[in-house]
Design a protein around this motif. Structure first.
Motif, mmCIF file in Angstrom:
data_model
loop_
_atom_site.group_PDB
_atom_site.id
_atom_site.type_symbol
_atom_site.label_atom_id
_atom_site.label_comp_id
_atom_site.label_asym_id
_atom_site.label_seq_id
_atom_site.Cartn_x
_atom_site.Cartn_y
_atom_site.Cartn_z
ATOM 1 N N SER A 185 0.872 -1.182 0.000
ATOM 2 C CA SER A 185 0.000 0.000 0.000
ATOM 3 C C SER A 185 0.910 1.234 0.000
ATOM 4 O O SER A 185 2.092 1.145 0.342
ATOM 5 C CB SER A 185 -0.887 -0.002 1.242
ATOM 6 O OG SER A 185 -0.091 0.213 2.386
ATOM 7 N N HIS A 186 0.337 2.371 -0.358
ATOM 8 C CA HIS A 186 1.127 3.609 -0.297
ATOM 9 C C HIS A 186 1.658 3.834 1.112
ATOM 10 O O HIS A 186 2.815 4.217 1.297
ATOM 11 C CB HIS A 186 0.260 4.801 -0.713
ATOM 12 C CG HIS A 186 -0.005 4.877 -2.184
ATOM 13 N ND1 HIS A 186 -1.261 4.818 -2.716
ATOM 14 C CD2 HIS A 186 0.830 5.004 -3.231
ATOM 15 C CE1 HIS A 186 -1.197 4.923 -4.027
ATOM 16 N NE2 HIS A 186 0.066 5.026 -4.368
ATOM 17 N N ALA A 187 0.793 3.584 2.106
ATOM 18 C CA ALA A 187 1.207 3.819 3.493
ATOM 19 C C ALA A 187 2.397 2.915 3.847
ATOM 20 O O ALA A 187 3.372 3.365 4.461
ATOM 21 C CB ALA A 187 0.032 3.562 4.432
ATOM 22 N N PHE A 218 6.660 8.645 -2.799
ATOM 23 C CA PHE A 218 5.612 7.733 -2.315
ATOM 24 C C PHE A 218 4.488 8.524 -1.633
ATOM 25 O O PHE A 218 3.310 8.222 -1.806
ATOM 26 C CB PHE A 218 6.184 6.722 -1.327
ATOM 27 C CG PHE A 218 6.900 5.557 -1.973
ATOM 28 C CD1 PHE A 218 6.345 4.880 -3.062
ATOM 29 C CD2 PHE A 218 8.118 5.101 -1.474
ATOM 30 C CE1 PHE A 218 6.990 3.785 -3.642
ATOM 31 C CE2 PHE A 218 8.772 4.008 -2.046
ATOM 32 C CZ PHE A 218 8.201 3.352 -3.134
ATOM 33 N N ALA A 219 4.870 9.544 -0.855
ATOM 34 C CA ALA A 219 3.855 10.327 -0.127
ATOM 35 C C ALA A 219 2.951 11.078 -1.107
ATOM 36 O O ALA A 219 1.730 11.126 -0.929
ATOM 37 C CB ALA A 219 4.535 11.296 0.832
ATOM 38 N N ARG A 244 0.561 8.713 -2.654
ATOM 39 C CA ARG A 244 -0.536 8.384 -1.728
ATOM 40 C C ARG A 244 -1.577 9.506 -1.755
ATOM 41 O O ARG A 244 -2.770 9.265 -1.883
ATOM 42 C CB ARG A 244 0.021 8.214 -0.305
ATOM 43 C CG ARG A 244 -1.081 7.968 0.721
ATOM 44 C CD ARG A 244 -0.528 7.635 2.079
ATOM 45 N NE ARG A 244 0.286 8.707 2.632
ATOM 46 C CZ ARG A 244 0.842 8.673 3.834
ATOM 47 N NH1 ARG A 244 0.691 7.615 4.597
ATOM 48 N NH2 ARG A 244 1.567 9.673 4.263
ATOM 49 N N GLU A 245 -1.073 10.728 -1.699
ATOM 50 C CA GLU A 245 -1.939 11.916 -1.702
ATOM 51 C C GLU A 245 -2.806 11.987 -2.959
ATOM 52 O O GLU A 245 -3.953 12.413 -2.924
ATOM 53 C CB GLU A 245 -0.997 13.141 -1.641
ATOM 54 C CG GLU A 245 -1.629 14.490 -1.527
ATOM 55 C CD GLU A 245 -2.117 14.765 -0.121
ATOM 56 O OE1 GLU A 245 -1.620 14.122 0.810
ATOM 57 O OE2 GLU A 245 -3.030 15.606 0.010
ATOM 58 N N SER A 261 -3.440 9.338 -5.020
ATOM 59 C CA SER A 261 -3.962 7.993 -5.334
ATOM 60 C C SER A 261 -3.408 7.434 -6.644
ATOM 61 O O SER A 261 -4.143 6.850 -7.447
ATOM 62 C CB SER A 261 -5.500 8.013 -5.407
ATOM 63 O OG SER A 261 -6.027 8.484 -4.219
#
Ligand code: UDP
Length: 238
Positions: free
Chosen positions: A185-187, A202-203, A206-207, A209
């Motif tokens: 997962s991104h997290a 990566f962050a 995640r932000e 999607s």
């Protein structure tokens, strides 16, 4: 791996890879081979924008360790990425594939400025678009640039081409017990601190999607294989 079939993607190529076995500079056979791969992948029906690194020529951190300020070193690094884009643009066009280099900096004698509108236009014309100059700001990387540009141009995924076939729990060249992930997962990617891609990239993924697929470009045809859902890599999503 699941079947990632995307209408538009950003491929992130490390500058280091363009150096081939020399470790520095631009290795023409390597650039030509990557151009062939990009053309074949595009023929499968995916629009492709490429963000190219510059580590084969200049890395800001290394230059600043020698006494140049970090912003100046980073500017040198960003200019190096433009050189790599020009090399790739020339290789693509020599093979008959229309391409267009765009830069984060205004440099009208060399190439057009990156804008979303220009990128949409050239991709719609069937060109492979090369995005040089990083984000245009020091202290960032071209990994982060790839995610940023993908979000800006509404790409459906970032294909991060590296020397390894995915994200590992540790460096597989140093640690034989390193485990390869099929999916993260991104997290998990942000928290894991995996070296293959920087945490800012990566962050931001995640932000926004955005899925990131980390795969090895060493095998010819690997970009096309990933786009057909047949390649080996790690999908970072969700
Ligand atoms: N760089 C930067 N801002 C950006 C992108 C890149 O300052 O938005 C500079 C930075 O100095 C970096 C160099 O350009 O070291 C080359 O980029 P990168 O290290 O990401 O290239 P790669 O490792 O993919 O070859």
């Amino acid at each position: 791996m699941a079947e990632p079939v995307y209408r538009r993607v950003v491929v992130k190529l490390s500058g280091e890879y363009l150096a081939g076995s020399h470790g520095y500079g631009i290795d023409q056979p390597t650039v030509d081979r990557i151009a062939t791969d990009l053309i074949a992948a595009q023929k499968q029906g995916t629009e492709i924008a490429v963000v190219v690194g510059g580590g084969n020529i200049v890395r800001g951190v290394e230059v600043s360790a020698r006494g140049v300020s970090r912003p100046t070193g980073d500017t040198m690094g960003m200019l190096a990425t433009v050189m790599n884009c020009l090399a790739l643009e020339a290789a693509l066009e020599r093979k008959g594939a229309p391409a267009r280099a765009l830069s984060a900096f205004v440099m009208p004698e060399i190439c057009e400025l990156f804008t979303r509108a220009a990128t949409h236009k050239y991709l719609a014309e069937g060109r492979i678009v090369l995005l040089g100059g990083g984000t245009g700001n020091p202290f960032f990387t071209t990994d982060t640039t790839a995610v940023l540009r993908a979000a800006e141009i509404d790409a459906k995924a970032v294909l991060k081409a590296t020397n390894v076939d995915g994200v590992y729990s540790a460096d597989p060249k140093k640690d034989p017990s390193a485990r390869r992930f099929d999916r993260l997962s991104h997290a998990q990617a942000v928290e894991g601190g995996y070296k293959v891609m920087d945490a800012t990239a990566f962050a931001l993924a995640r932000e926004t999607s955005l899925p990131i697929i980390v795969f090895s470009i060493a095998e010819p045809g690997s970009i096309g294989a990933i786009l057909r859902g047949q390649g080996r890599g790690t999908i970072v999503a969700g």
